[in-house]
Design a protein around this motif. Sequence first.
Motif: not given
Lengths: 534, 516
Positions: A456-459, A479-481, A485-486, A528-529
């Motif tokens: 989970r990396i925040s923008a 962004v969560v992944a 898959r990403f 996913r966000l």
Amino acid sequence: MLVTGCPHPHSAVTEIFDALNFLREAAEPTLRRFVQTHRGAARAEMRFEAVFSRYAVANDGTPRDGTANETAALGITVDCEGIGGFIGRGQTGLEIGRLALNNNKLSAALSKALENAFDRAKANVREHARVAKLFGLSGCDALPIEPSTARDEIEATFGRDPRTVGASELMNLCTEASSTVSALGKDIAYNAIAATLELRQELFVNSAGAMISQAFAFAQGDCYVVAQSNSGHQEIYDTIGQQRGFEALTEGWRDNLMPSADLRSFALQLAEEARELARAPVLQPPDREVVVVTDPHFNALVVHEIVGHPCEADRALKMEAAYAGRSWLFRTLEQNEIGRPIGSPLLWACSDPTINGYGHYRYDHEGTPGRRVIHIEGGVFRDFLNSRATAAVLRAEPNGSARASEAWHVPLVRMSNTFFMAGESDPAQIISEVERGYYVCGNSIPSIAESRENFRISARRIYEIERGQLGRLYRSGSVVADSKRFFMLIDAVGNDLRLIAIPNCGKGQPMQVKRMSNGGPTMRSRARLGGAIQ
Amino acid sequence: MMRTVNELKKFVREAQRILAREEQLAAYELYCSSSEHKVVRFNYTSDIPSRGIEEFKSLEADGFALRIVTKRDRHEIGHASIAGELGSAALHEALSRARLALMVDPHFPGFPSIPPSVEELGSARPNSDLFISSEGVLAASAWEIVCSAVKEFKQQAPLKLAHPGFVLGGDLSLIRERVAITNSTSGAILVDEGAHFVSGVTILIEAFEAKGTATAIGGSRADLQEAAASLGRDAVRRALELRHGERPDGGQYSVVLGPQPVAEILNYIALPSLTTAAFQTSSSVYQGRFGSEVMDPRITLCDDPHASESPLIRHLTCEGLPSRKTELIRDGRLVGLLSSFYDSNRLMNDEERDKKLGPGFQHFGSEFPPYSAYRLGEGAARRFDALPRATPTNVVMSTRGGVDDEDLLAAVGDGLYIGRVWYTYPINGQRAGDVTCTVSGDSYLIRCGKFTAPLAPNCLRLNANIDQVFRNPLAISSKSQPAVIWGSPELYFVPAIAVKGLSLAPIGIAEAMGRG
């Protein structure tokens, strides 16, 4: 002297750099003699550094702190060979500072450190033999590949020697930038603008004949801004950094791969962004996977956490399991992702210390030449970054990735300039092709699963995309992944590769904080966000 | 070799004489330290070649920092530090560098006045036999941890697999520090010293998808020997208990957060917000809420450099003031902040102080005494070249109306026990208070108030806000337990907390990790 340029006569003294001249003559015979006269000692190596640094920081338009530091440090590693070829390792790290000004004291410190490291290596060999006998331990016979015998001298690159920059000059730069930010108005609640200049000269010598001298100049600006409006608040920080002199902060740096603005413009730009974000709504994330277009700055943190760290061979070989975890790319020597697809055929990634970037170097801290290492080739995982010891375990060639943040630390496997490689698409077209999705810009904070198989990396900023057009701006989005898959869902890679300076990558125990570059081009995938947590 | 307290004092005394002759100086502060951090790093892997002990290493640094104020302007200050040498030549060099670094900071408040009673601390009192322990003791303890873990695994593993994927990681670290400090306000030379060890062992058994950990802290050789005898064994036992864990679906769960997750959330979200600097820079999650109830009324949180349960004892701050316990949260209400002398003055004189602290400040007024300013480097030891910064020492959370373990699980009923989390960060910035992390081990499913099955490590991601955790807990354990956070200098003594409605998202199994 490898450090070129003439220090200003009124600057702080710089004789400490002259210690390298003495050690160029004295270290090699000392190390050789030590190995010859100490039974069981297989090899010895010395890492020495002399460093000048100047730092200034201003808060809300007023000076807060400024300092200049000049120091020297020594790191010694001794390997002892035991039964069955087992290698025991001992290390000593010393910040010797002004002792380096006196050749006799420096020699004494070197000899003492060698003895300490040898005693520790010998104790490891002895204890290991006892344990192996008790429990029939196997597999502890990893012999490092033969030590480096390289001899080379590399100069630092700068227009203005960091030692010639006065305290007031650096402080004025910070204060002016900070005042400019404060002048934006009441909605800037706080700002801190810092600048660091550093000149570092390193000497690596081992008992096998290697002697490598490398010098580096660093110029770094760090900005932190808190903005607030009636509808919210926003903290952001960012860094510019170049392996250059003072000019990189006063004039900026024009370069296709890693351009940076001058410090004042950079601070102002960041503050404007913080103000805009403080007025923007918090992202309300959709409850499903969506199309995400990620920009180079955001991708810098993705490649750092999801490719770079998992590609460090010490992490893959479980040596970091108690600290920053394992690697999703490696389970055992037999079961791993080498040669297997882990992403879309459009995905390429590499580490390359030979190109200009904040993580540039020619030799690592084991004396191995740095070279480009392809991690992902058309979606297929290829290779790890390694040290000599981890290369031996993986039966690979050493690729020059063992680096310590200071000479008193043990080298760890580290990223250099690590990035997603450029594709062929026009970034504007990547966005325009999206019917409905989100444009994710600027990295902020990462959180990574133990083997980096999920993130989970925040923008900093997230824009809606509607029928190929950018729409509303949101804050507090991430962004969560799942990593694989990403990567597999990537369907476009831009031609706009950019690197950014990463000033603070932490690893090891005790923590070593290292500078490097990360980056990539614009990319498109699905994820996913995440938004604010209620 | 570390410098003795007497060597540090001798240098400071000599420096006082030299600095007294400097007519242009209005004031000065001299801080001198000698520190050592020895680390023995464990690395044993059953299926990959390894050394057992990867390396035995040390970091040593000593030197001093000088801050000067000129008579020309009481806000004109210069700062310099010198490594390696303590002597008059080095002092003159520092003086010259500090003059070159002079700048005017309009907010500089001067140096703190050292109360006369503190002078009594000036005698060197070794507080730990770890100061005189040989390296051999540390090496032997480290190998004992490795041996006991391997032995326990060989004896207790239910299956004798050819490739169990047994991994032992972690380290045994010994931290020793000595400091001496003076400033021109009193002329007293104050000294402090301390030694403690921290050890963390992580065991992975990849064939069983199991992970267990054990941690020890101590301040004496006896503590070290006791830890060495049990740490490896305990971590293996815990990992074996946790084998073949379940991977529950994502969703909202009632959760017991064990001491380590509570410590992580405090470390990364709450403590950075509980400083005067955080409020002054408008970046505290509690901005505008000083004096208000920010946690459950059963919770009290303090920083205590003299905590009886801790081996980390500090008598002096790095500004020369006596260290004292700072109450941060009392019965759920925010009543104190960690601070340095500079930051206390900066906040108290800030024209927007009342707005930044909030209306409760007037009622619960405080001058934020600077009891927490330390100069720390890598490895948690004090370092001469760091600036004093508000940093906790021993973070102690205590509870009114706490319950025992059985009642804690009963409060949850059906849910999860999370014993270890990883990579905890304020995902939307410090002030937002949003936290995300992954569940990395030592965790269980709870059914009808009992542990029913272990959780697989790394199968869930926790997303929460700090208020969800600390504002309305279902129950709080009556006992505080020690917890250590990787890369953080302070120690934690905190209870487990039961919380309802925490959001957990599933994590997919990476192919390389899941095969085999």
